[in-house]
Write a protein that holds these residues in place. Structure first.
Motif, PDB file in Angstrom:
ATOM      1  N   GLN A   1      -6.018  10.573 -30.580  1.00  0.00           N
ATOM      2  CA  GLN A   1      -5.946  10.000 -29.235  1.00  0.00           C
ATOM      3  C   GLN A   1      -5.864  11.098 -28.201  1.00  0.00           C
ATOM      4  OE1 GLN A   1      -2.518   7.252 -29.382  1.00  0.00           O
ATOM      5  NE2 GLN A   1      -3.962   5.606 -28.938  1.00  0.00           N
ATOM      6  N   LEU A   2      -6.535  10.891 -27.075  1.00  0.00           N
ATOM      7  CA  LEU A   2      -6.405  11.758 -25.913  1.00  0.00           C
ATOM      8  C   LEU A   2      -5.832  10.905 -24.794  1.00  0.00           C
ATOM      9  CD1 LEU A   2      -8.419  13.457 -27.639  1.00  0.00           C
ATOM     10  CD2 LEU A   2      -9.460  14.179 -25.479  1.00  0.00           C
ATOM     11  N   VAL A   3      -4.707  11.332 -24.252  1.00  0.00           N
ATOM     12  CA  VAL A   3      -4.032  10.570 -23.223  1.00  0.00           C
ATOM     13  C   VAL A   3      -3.906  11.414 -21.961  1.00  0.00           C
ATOM     14  CG1 VAL A   3      -1.937   9.341 -22.571  1.00  0.00           C
ATOM     15  CG2 VAL A   3      -2.758   9.241 -24.941  1.00  0.00           C
ATOM     16  N   GLU A   4      -4.506  10.901 -20.875  1.00  0.00           N
ATOM     17  CA  GLU A   4      -4.480  11.610 -19.598  1.00  0.00           C
ATOM     18  C   GLU A   4      -3.332  11.107 -18.732  1.00  0.00           C
ATOM     19  OE1 GLU A   4      -9.272  11.262 -19.815  1.00  0.00           O
ATOM     20  OE2 GLU A   4      -7.755   9.693 -19.718  1.00  0.00           O
ATOM     21  N   SER A   5      -2.898  11.956 -17.819  1.00  0.00           N
ATOM     22  CA  SER A   5      -1.887  11.573 -16.840  1.00  0.00           C
ATOM     23  C   SER A   5      -2.031  12.462 -15.615  1.00  0.00           C
ATOM     24  CB  SER A   5      -0.482  11.698 -17.427  1.00  0.00           C
ATOM     25  OG  SER A   5      -0.221  13.029 -17.816  1.00  0.00           O
ATOM     26  N   GLY A   6      -1.427  12.020 -14.507  1.00  0.00           N
ATOM     27  CA  GLY A   6      -1.385  12.853 -13.319  1.00  0.00           C
ATOM     28  C   GLY A   6      -2.284  12.419 -12.178  1.00  0.00           C
ATOM     29  N   GLY A   7      -3.088  11.395 -12.385  1.00  0.00           N
ATOM     30  CA  GLY A   7      -3.940  10.927 -11.301  1.00  0.00           C
ATOM     31  C   GLY A   7      -3.136  10.218 -10.232  1.00  0.00           C
ATOM     32  N   GLY A   8      -3.813   9.885  -9.123  1.00  0.00           N
ATOM     33  CA  GLY A   8      -3.135   9.173  -8.052  1.00  0.00           C
ATOM     34  C   GLY A   8      -3.864   9.299  -6.741  1.00  0.00           C
ATOM     35  N   LEU A   9      -3.152   8.945  -5.677  1.00  0.00           N
ATOM     36  CA  LEU A   9      -3.691   8.997  -4.314  1.00  0.00           C
ATOM     37  C   LEU A   9      -3.128  10.223  -3.609  1.00  0.00           C
ATOM     38  CD1 LEU A   9      -5.135   7.697  -1.844  1.00  0.00           C
ATOM     39  CD2 LEU A   9      -2.999   6.442  -1.438  1.00  0.00           C
ATOM     40  N   VAL A  10      -4.004  10.983  -2.984  1.00  0.00           N
ATOM     41  CA  VAL A  10      -3.588  12.192  -2.268  1.00  0.00           C
ATOM     42  C   VAL A  10      -4.423  12.329  -1.010  1.00  0.00           C
ATOM     43  CG1 VAL A  10      -5.175  13.676  -3.562  1.00  0.00           C
ATOM     44  CG2 VAL A  10      -3.092  14.660  -2.561  1.00  0.00           C
ATOM     45  N   GLN A  11      -3.833  12.948   0.006  1.00  0.00           N
ATOM     46  CA  GLN A  11      -4.559  13.166   1.256  1.00  0.00           C
ATOM     47  C   GLN A  11      -5.504  14.354   1.119  1.00  0.00           C
ATOM     48  OE1 GLN A  11      -1.499  13.626   4.258  1.00  0.00           O
ATOM     49  NE2 GLN A  11      -1.503  11.424   4.706  1.00  0.00           N
ATOM     50  N   PRO A  12      -6.553  14.392   1.924  1.00  0.00           N
ATOM     51  CA  PRO A  12      -7.438  15.565   1.919  1.00  0.00           C
ATOM     52  C   PRO A  12      -6.645  16.847   2.148  1.00  0.00           C
ATOM     53  CG  PRO A  12      -8.437  13.791   3.154  1.00  0.00           C
ATOM     54  CD  PRO A  12      -7.050  13.340   2.821  1.00  0.00           C
ATOM     55  N   GLY A  13      -6.989  17.870   1.377  1.00  0.00           N
ATOM     56  CA  GLY A  13      -6.266  19.131   1.436  1.00  0.00           C
ATOM     57  C   GLY A  13      -5.095  19.217   0.481  1.00  0.00           C
TER      58      GLY A  13
END
Length: 121
Positions: free
Chosen positions: A3-15
């Motif tokens: 299994q490969l499990v990703e994490s850390g994505g989300g919403l961020v402002q430009p820059g």
């Protein structure tokens, strides 16, 4: 089973910045190349960055100087540090790994489930 499990994505402002992680687990003998790809709505999946077992890296021109790929082989984990994010970086980010489950098995490519990155005000 691998299994490969990703994490850390989300919403961020430009820059802004985000750090993605992808951990491989299960029956793993060795991992050669690990990489990150992304797919924006209506577009084809594209390679963002890759890293070999010896540490050689490759980047898409669009992310050079802003993104950094790294890996911790002791943890079978690959990271993607993303700085100076732009709205055009918005996409689902997938990690993959070319690995062997035994020393006799041929290498096979495994994929994570994807993590959404959205860059917006």
């Amino acid at each position: 089973q691998v299994q490969l499990v990703e994490s850390g994505g989300g919403l961020v402002q430009p820059g802004g910045s985000l750090r993605l992680s992808c951990a491989a687990s299960g029956r793993i003998f060795s991992i050669n190349v690990m990489g990150w790809l992304r797919q924006a709505p209506g577009k084809q999946r594209e390679l963002v960055a890759s890293i070999t077992s010896t540490g050689s890296t490759d980047y898409a021109d669009s992310v050079k100087g802003r993104f950094t790929i790294s890996r911790d082989s002791t943890k079978n984990t690959v990271y993607l540090q993303m700085n100076s994010l732009k709205p055009e970086d918005t996409a689902v980010y997938y990690c993959n790994a070319d690995l062997r489950v035994t020393n006799m098995a041929p290498p096979s490519r495994y994929w994570g489930q994807g993590t959404q990155v959205t860059v917006s005000e």
